[in-house]
Design an enzyme around this catalytic site. Sequence first.
Site, PDB file in Angstrom:
ATOM      1  N   ASP A 167       0.851  -1.185   0.000  1.00 34.39           N
ATOM      2  CA  ASP A 167       0.000   0.000   0.000  1.00 34.39           C
ATOM      3  C   ASP A 167       0.887   1.235   0.000  1.00 34.39           C
ATOM      4  OD1 ASP A 167      -2.451  -1.367   0.086  1.00 34.39           O
ATOM      5  OD2 ASP A 167      -2.416  -1.496   2.268  1.00 34.39           O
ATOM      6  N   ASP A 192      -7.101  -1.411  -4.378  1.00 34.90           N
ATOM      7  CA  ASP A 192      -8.146  -1.013  -3.421  1.00 34.90           C
ATOM      8  C   ASP A 192      -9.097  -0.002  -4.046  1.00 34.90           C
ATOM      9  OD1 ASP A 192      -6.857  -2.620  -1.533  1.00 34.90           O
ATOM     10  OD2 ASP A 192      -5.719  -0.940  -0.701  1.00 34.90           O
TER      11      ASP A 192
END
Length: 146
Positions: A110, A124
Amino acid sequence: MNYLLVLLIVILDQASKVMVQSKFLVNESVPIIKNIFHLTYVQNVGAAFGILKNQKMFFILMTIFVIGGIVLFLHKHKNWHKLVPYSLSLIVGGAIGNLIDRVRLGYVVDFFDFRIWPVFNIADISIVVGAVLLSYYLIFLDKVHN
C-alpha cells in the site's frame, strides 16, 4: 466480464507497487501535499484497515472463491445492464492485484496516504469504485432494468 479492464487494473496496480518498492524503504513517506497527501510504503498483512492480520491463507482462499464466484455468475447470467459487468470487472481486477501480492510477497503493498484514512493502493481503489458502481446499479437501476 471485461477481461481487458481486469488486465489493465492488474498491470497498473502491479507496476505501481513495483515502482514504490524499488524507490522506498518500508514505512518511508514522501509528502506530495504536506500533511494532506503522502506516498508511504506500507506492507499490509491484514485486510482493509489492517484487520485480521497475518491471515494470509484465509485471504488467498477467500479471494480465489470470490473471483471464481463472480466469473461464474457473469457467465451464467449474461443479460445485465452494462454497469454490472464493468463494476464486477473492477472488483475482480483489484482482487487479483492484491491476491498477487499476498501469494508473491505474503502482504499487500500500500502507498497512497491521505493521513486521515488507512494507506491504500490502486487495487483497493478499483475494488471500491466497482463496489460503488454495483451499489448504484442495485439501488437505482435494477428496478428500471428488470
